[in-house]
Design an enzyme around this catalytic site. Sequence first.
Site, PDB file in Angstrom:
ATOM      1  N   GLN A   1      30.608 -31.174 -13.784  1.00  0.00           N
ATOM      2  CA  GLN A   1      30.756 -29.715 -13.796  1.00  0.00           C
ATOM      3  C   GLN A   1      32.160 -29.245 -13.410  1.00  0.00           C
ATOM      4  O   GLN A   1      32.693 -28.294 -13.993  1.00  0.00           O
ATOM      5  CB  GLN A   1      29.699 -29.080 -12.890  1.00  0.00           C
TER       6      GLN A   1
ATOM      7  N   ASN B   1      25.730 -28.596 -21.477  1.00  0.00           N
ATOM      8  CA  ASN B   1      24.923 -27.839 -22.428  1.00  0.00           C
ATOM      9  C   ASN B   1      25.191 -26.346 -22.312  1.00  0.00           C
ATOM     10  O   ASN B   1      25.292 -25.631 -23.318  1.00  0.00           O
ATOM     11  CB  ASN B   1      23.435 -28.122 -22.213  1.00  0.00           C
TER      12      ASN B   1
ATOM     13  N   ASP C   1      20.371 -43.411 -24.310  1.00  0.00           N
ATOM     14  CA  ASP C   1      21.293 -42.660 -23.473  1.00  0.00           C
ATOM     15  C   ASP C   1      22.471 -43.579 -23.180  1.00  0.00           C
ATOM     16  O   ASP C   1      22.310 -44.782 -22.970  1.00  0.00           O
ATOM     17  CB  ASP C   1      20.598 -42.246 -22.171  1.00  0.00           C
TER      18      ASP C   1
ATOM     19  N   HIS D   1      19.110 -34.881 -19.408  1.00  0.00           N
ATOM     20  CA  HIS D   1      19.509 -35.871 -20.412  1.00  0.00           C
ATOM     21  C   HIS D   1      18.516 -35.999 -21.556  1.00  0.00           C
ATOM     22  O   HIS D   1      18.911 -36.122 -22.716  1.00  0.00           O
ATOM     23  CB  HIS D   1      19.684 -37.241 -19.748  1.00  0.00           C
TER      24      HIS D   1
END
Length: 465
Positions: free
Chosen positions: A387, A366, A122, A22
């Site tokens: 994921q 990412n 965040d 993060h």
Amino acid sequence: MAPVSNQAGGHVAVLAFPFSTHAAPLLNIVCRLAAAAPSTLFSFFNTKQSNSSILASDTSVLRYTNVCVCEVADGVPEGYVFVGKPQEDIELFMKAAPDNFRKCLEASVAESGREVSCLVTDAFFWFGAHMADDMGGVPWVPFWTAGPASLSAHVHTDLIRNTTSGDCHDEKETITVIAGMSKVRPQDLPEGIIFGNLESLFSRMLHQMGLMLPLATAVFINSFEELDPVITNDLKSKFKRFLNVGPLDLLEPTASAATTTPQTAEAVAGDGCLSWLDKQKAASVVYVSFGSVTRPSPEELMALAEALEASRVPFLWSLRDNLKNPQLDEFLSKGKLNGMVVPWAPQPQVLAHGSVGAFVTHCGWNSVLESVAGGVPLICRPFFGDQKLNARMVEDVWKIGLRLEGGVFTKNGMLKSLDMLLSQDKGTKMKNKIHTLKQLAQQAVEPKGSSTRNFESLLEMATTN
């Protein structure tokens, strides 16, 4: 604290989540903002361990005199003994985070003489809304580190819970009540939405986040609007402002960011990877990496290694030292493999290299976005978090990759996936589709592109109060 320009300016306080991956992309954005607004002070608050990890591989942030990398306590009480509970360190951090961040902010304001003019956090830190109010109603601008689909799932958690069966074994049920999610099944969603321990601190935090984000001044994300236009438009209707500012790796680097930095051990290793790729045929190499956190089992790693050996395709495998085991080491040391194994690789540059034709990945956001930016189709083995949802989007929505047969690495399953992607018509179609997305990503970061405009809006929001 790093030296700061004496010129009067704003003070942007940035609160990072120190776990997983993060903090690094948030710091990346902070540096870009800092380069564009040299009179604004950016105070980046993160734990000592996370800061050390980031700076060990990238010292470029130290060049920015208006970026102060600050430490916040990790929330672990003195003398505490970990008992091995899931997410134990995260829960300790989150319980103490509001008070710890407030103390750090007060110290930063006292030392710099600048009141906070904007709060960037965040997105996990839903309490940022209250902190911003306590500071006189400064803008609260949270950053979502994953993709738009997972953000949408968290924002619509109550709707999903009320309209789906929650049967994670039903292969036919899909999330039809949310725009852009009609190909997504309940079992593709991250834990904490309709399965898993919904009463854990982490699940309750995510649920509260989904309720609070619509109150933010803006929410920004490392993606580009053209990748998920339906979901993007839906989120724009839910938030005051929703800004896609990526792919970050394609944004034009600032003059400061482009300067030469000292060669770290990782940078030297990266140069070796790229030199090796220079000698390979176009689109022939399979790149393998599971990020910095995911841990495939020894059995799956062996199955993957055996498949790579049997396929004879050239490969570059970024294999962390903590994933190695004696059996795998012995197998890799035989010298029969047609590839290169390294402890680290410069992933964006690898995926942008013309020799790379496939990416075997855990499907972290990412990694997915870097693969899109490089135009490389994916073979997906998701493990946790967002994921599985990312893998579903890759295979069934964007059609730029495929998931493994049976969901785990087996020698035969991996061989089938390699053959399909590298040698069959279906693989050619995936390559064409991801090439189209690559072009859209490049257009998004052009001077008048959507991500460039959104970044300029983010910059104005952060620095004009």
